[in-house]
Motif scaffolding. Structure first.
Motif, PDB file in Angstrom:
ATOM      1  N   LEU A 177       0.816  -1.218   0.000  1.00  0.00           N
ATOM      2  CA  LEU A 177       0.000   0.000   0.000  1.00  0.00           C
ATOM      3  C   LEU A 177       0.845   1.263   0.000  1.00  0.00           C
ATOM      4  N   SER A 178       2.101   1.142   0.400  1.00  0.00           N
ATOM      5  CA  SER A 178       2.934   2.344   0.537  1.00  0.00           C
ATOM      6  C   SER A 178       3.182   3.038  -0.786  1.00  0.00           C
ATOM      7  N   VAL A 179       2.976   2.321  -1.901  1.00  0.00           N
ATOM      8  CA  VAL A 179       3.250   2.938  -3.205  1.00  0.00           C
ATOM      9  C   VAL A 179       2.100   3.812  -3.670  1.00  0.00           C
ATOM     10  N   ARG A 180       0.947   3.722  -3.024  1.00  0.00           N
ATOM     11  CA  ARG A 180      -0.217   4.443  -3.520  1.00  0.00           C
ATOM     12  C   ARG A 180      -0.110   5.945  -3.231  1.00  0.00           C
ATOM     13  N   SER A 181      -0.840   6.716  -4.017  1.00  0.00           N
ATOM     14  CA  SER A 181      -0.808   8.174  -3.876  1.00  0.00           C
ATOM     15  C   SER A 181      -2.004   8.722  -3.116  1.00  0.00           C
ATOM     16  N   GLY A 182      -2.943   7.886  -2.756  1.00  0.00           N
ATOM     17  CA  GLY A 182      -4.113   8.355  -2.024  1.00  0.00           C
ATOM     18  C   GLY A 182      -5.182   7.290  -1.941  1.00  0.00           C
ATOM     19  N   ASP A 183      -6.278   7.633  -1.243  1.00  0.00           N
ATOM     20  CA  ASP A 183      -7.394   6.715  -1.059  1.00  0.00           C
ATOM     21  C   ASP A 183      -8.687   7.369  -1.534  1.00  0.00           C
ATOM     22  N   ILE A 184      -9.506   6.563  -2.204  1.00  0.00           N
ATOM     23  CA  ILE A 184     -10.835   7.002  -2.621  1.00  0.00           C
ATOM     24  C   ILE A 184     -11.846   6.153  -1.856  1.00  0.00           C
ATOM     25  N   HIS A 185     -12.896   6.799  -1.356  1.00  0.00           N
ATOM     26  CA  HIS A 185     -13.896   6.089  -0.561  1.00  0.00           C
ATOM     27  C   HIS A 185     -15.264   6.212  -1.215  1.00  0.00           C
ATOM     28  N   ASN A 186     -15.962   5.087  -1.308  1.00  0.00           N
ATOM     29  CA  ASN A 186     -17.347   5.112  -1.766  1.00  0.00           C
ATOM     30  C   ASN A 186     -18.226   5.459  -0.571  1.00  0.00           C
ATOM     31  N   SER A 187     -18.069   6.702  -0.118  1.00  0.00           N
ATOM     32  CA  SER A 187     -18.843   7.182   1.025  1.00  0.00           C
ATOM     33  C   SER A 187     -19.048   8.680   0.857  1.00  0.00           C
ATOM     34  N   ASN A 188     -19.815   9.244   1.796  1.00  0.00           N
ATOM     35  CA  ASN A 188     -20.261  10.624   1.682  1.00  0.00           C
ATOM     36  C   ASN A 188     -20.275  11.250   3.069  1.00  0.00           C
ATOM     37  N   ARG A 189     -19.823  12.474   3.157  1.00  0.00           N
ATOM     38  CA  ARG A 189     -19.767  13.143   4.465  1.00  0.00           C
ATOM     39  C   ARG A 189     -21.144  13.330   5.080  1.00  0.00           C
ATOM     40  N   LEU A 190     -22.195  13.385   4.275  1.00  0.00           N
ATOM     41  CA  LEU A 190     -23.547  13.518   4.820  1.00  0.00           C
ATOM     42  C   LEU A 190     -24.000  12.222   5.489  1.00  0.00           C
ATOM     43  N   ILE A 191     -23.417  11.105   5.084  1.00  0.00           N
ATOM     44  CA  ILE A 191     -23.792   9.805   5.633  1.00  0.00           C
ATOM     45  C   ILE A 191     -22.875   9.406   6.789  1.00  0.00           C
ATOM     46  N   GLU A 192     -21.578   9.607   6.608  1.00  0.00           N
ATOM     47  CA  GLU A 192     -20.605   9.109   7.588  1.00  0.00           C
ATOM     48  C   GLU A 192     -19.684  10.211   8.106  1.00  0.00           C
ATOM     49  N   GLY A 193     -20.180  11.442   8.152  1.00  0.00           N
ATOM     50  CA  GLY A 193     -19.341  12.573   8.542  1.00  0.00           C
ATOM     51  C   GLY A 193     -18.525  12.368   9.807  1.00  0.00           C
TER      52      GLY A 193
END
Length: 467
Positions: free
Chosen positions: A202-218
């Protein structure tokens, strides 16, 4: 289908999903978003699972966008594809483990493809499932390539496991802390080992994308961003919903007839309970019988998708015939409908007649139900589902529990099912829950429109990778 000749000299996006329906589907939806922004998109997997993804593409996805996706069928060694065991007391789909183990053998053909694409593009952007981190590790040796981890599960479940690993409790509210489901019984040692094996890559990755929303899981997103482990990570984006906000509800389409949508067209608004336990759950004959009787005795309208868990290769062999109580379908005729084929879930949940969803609470199903404003009767089976059920019932308060996770070893009887169905579909309590769900769904859909919080995060990610 393997087409590299059309690669843009600018930025190409490469998707590498885990071969499981909930993961294949989410990354296919994400592909369509990039396709709509004019970026060339490449979808990488075995021929079997690429075919599965295309076959089950829901009607809400634009066929023109799917047609633009370059599917690359990589050679995968033969793997065992046993049938699921419906009588297992432990519901995790252990029969899919050979499929996931075989997927790890895609590393070298994936690396060859990435190098070929990188020779023709200014940059390639690899978006991969967490459990495919090992497969994409060679991104580190390609100068104009960068990778991003796509999280297909809820932030709540991620944070729960993360804090547990640190020996901490993360829910500040004492009452919620007591209600949080224990993680025991969610997974197997084999899948945990597979997950641990990904961490060093995982250390090679440049970031994370989440299938989530701040209105749902803020609140849980805040905790994730504050966590000492997460702070070492690169940038994160929370871009849900990634499914179309307005799925095609034209059930009369001769190219894609949907009898269940025809049936829904004839039902009153918000009157139908939709029942589906996803693609990784198998129910025993006793469980099916109790559910059937509970639905019948509730006297509520229902649309029940009755299918067994997927095999690793969904095209091999015949699926199990699941028997219903004698005379059941005749007795509920006009009140309920049983579907034994693949059903268009987003279209069903977006339909005006659907007023509730009895679900295992896989994250795909939760996001679809929340986005379309449909309350849930939650029946978690394994993996992140107990945490997702907690989120729906206790945090968002847009659902009810069919069975608490602590009682997972017991068969839910028909009277308990009848009771929860009536509570959601035929009571003032259910009406209030439905109103909260509809309001949340409206806000989530707005967040994906221009200037909405989710759309701005998506725009930020696209600007980042095309910089």
């Amino acid at each position: 289908m393997d087409r590299c000749n059309d690669v843009s000299d600018e930025v190409a996006v490469v998707m590498v999903p885990l071969p499981a329906q909930g993961h294949l589907n989410q990354l296919l939806q994400f592909c369509c978003i990039f396709s709509s922004h004019g970026l060339p998109v490449h979808y990488v997997g075995s021929a079997i699972h690429n075919q599965q993804a295309r076959l089950r593409a829901n009607g809400g996805l634009d066929p023109n966008k799917i047609a633009k996706i370059h599917f690359h069928d990589l050679p995968t060694p033969d793997f065992a594809s046993p049938s699921p065991n419906p009588n297992a007391s432990f519901k995790f789909p252990t029969h899919l483990q050979p499929t996931w183990d075989a997927s790890q053998l895609l590393r070298h053909p994936t690396a060859r493809l990435l190098r070929e694409l990188a020779s023709k593009a200014r940059r390639i952007v690899v978006i991969h499932d967490y459990l495919m981190s090992y497969v994409v590790q060679d991104v580190a040796s390609i100068p104009n390539a960068e990778s991003y981890n796509f999280n297909c599960v809820s932030v709540l479940s991620m944070v729960s496991y993360m804090y547990r690993g640190l020996g901490k409790k993360f829910v500040a509210d004492g009452e919620l802390r007591e209600l949080m489901p224990p993680p025991e019984g969610c997974t197997t040692d084999e899948i945990v080992k597979l997950g641990i094996a990904q961490m060093e890559h995982l250390s090679v990755r440049s970031g994370d994308i989440h299938n989530s929303n701040r209105l749902i899981e803020g609140p849980f997103i805040d905790l994730l961003e504050q966590n000492e482990t997460a702070q070492k990570w690169k940038k994160q984006w929370f871009i849900a919903p990634i499914l179309p906000a307005n799925p095609n509800l034209n059930s009369k389409n001769p190219k894609n007839p949907n009898p269940c949508l025809d049936w829904l067209d004839e039902q009153p608004q918000s009157s139908v309970l939709y029942i589906s336990f996803g693609t990784t759950t198998s129910m025993s004959e006793r469980e099916v019988r109790e559910l059937a009787l509970g639905l019948e005795h509730s006297k509520q309208k229902f649309l029940w998708v009755l299918r067994d868990s997927d095999k690793g290769d969904i095209f091999s062999g015949k699926p199990r015939e699941i028997e219903l109580p004698e005379g059941f379908e005749e007795r509920v005729k006009g009140v309920g409908m049983v579907v034994r084929d693949w059903a268009p879930q987003p279209e069903i949940l977006a339909h005006r007649s659907t007023g509730g969803f009895m679900s295992h609470c896989g994250w795909n199903s939760c996001m679809e139900s929340i986005t379309f404003g449909v309350p849930i009767t939650a029946w978690p089976m394994h993996s992140d589902q107990p945490f997702n059920s907690f989120l729906v019932a206790q945090v968002l308060k847009t659902g009810l529990m069919v069975r608490e996770w602590a009682d997972r070893g017991e068969v839910v009887n028909s009277s308990a099912i009848e009771n929860v169905v009536r509570r959601l579909m035929a009571s003032e309590e259910g009406d209030e829950i439905r109103k909260r769900a509809q309001k949340l769904g409206e806000n989530v859909r707005k967040s994906a429109q221009e200037e909405g919080v989710s759309q701005m995060e998506l725009n930020s990610f696209i600007a980042h990778i095309t910089r």
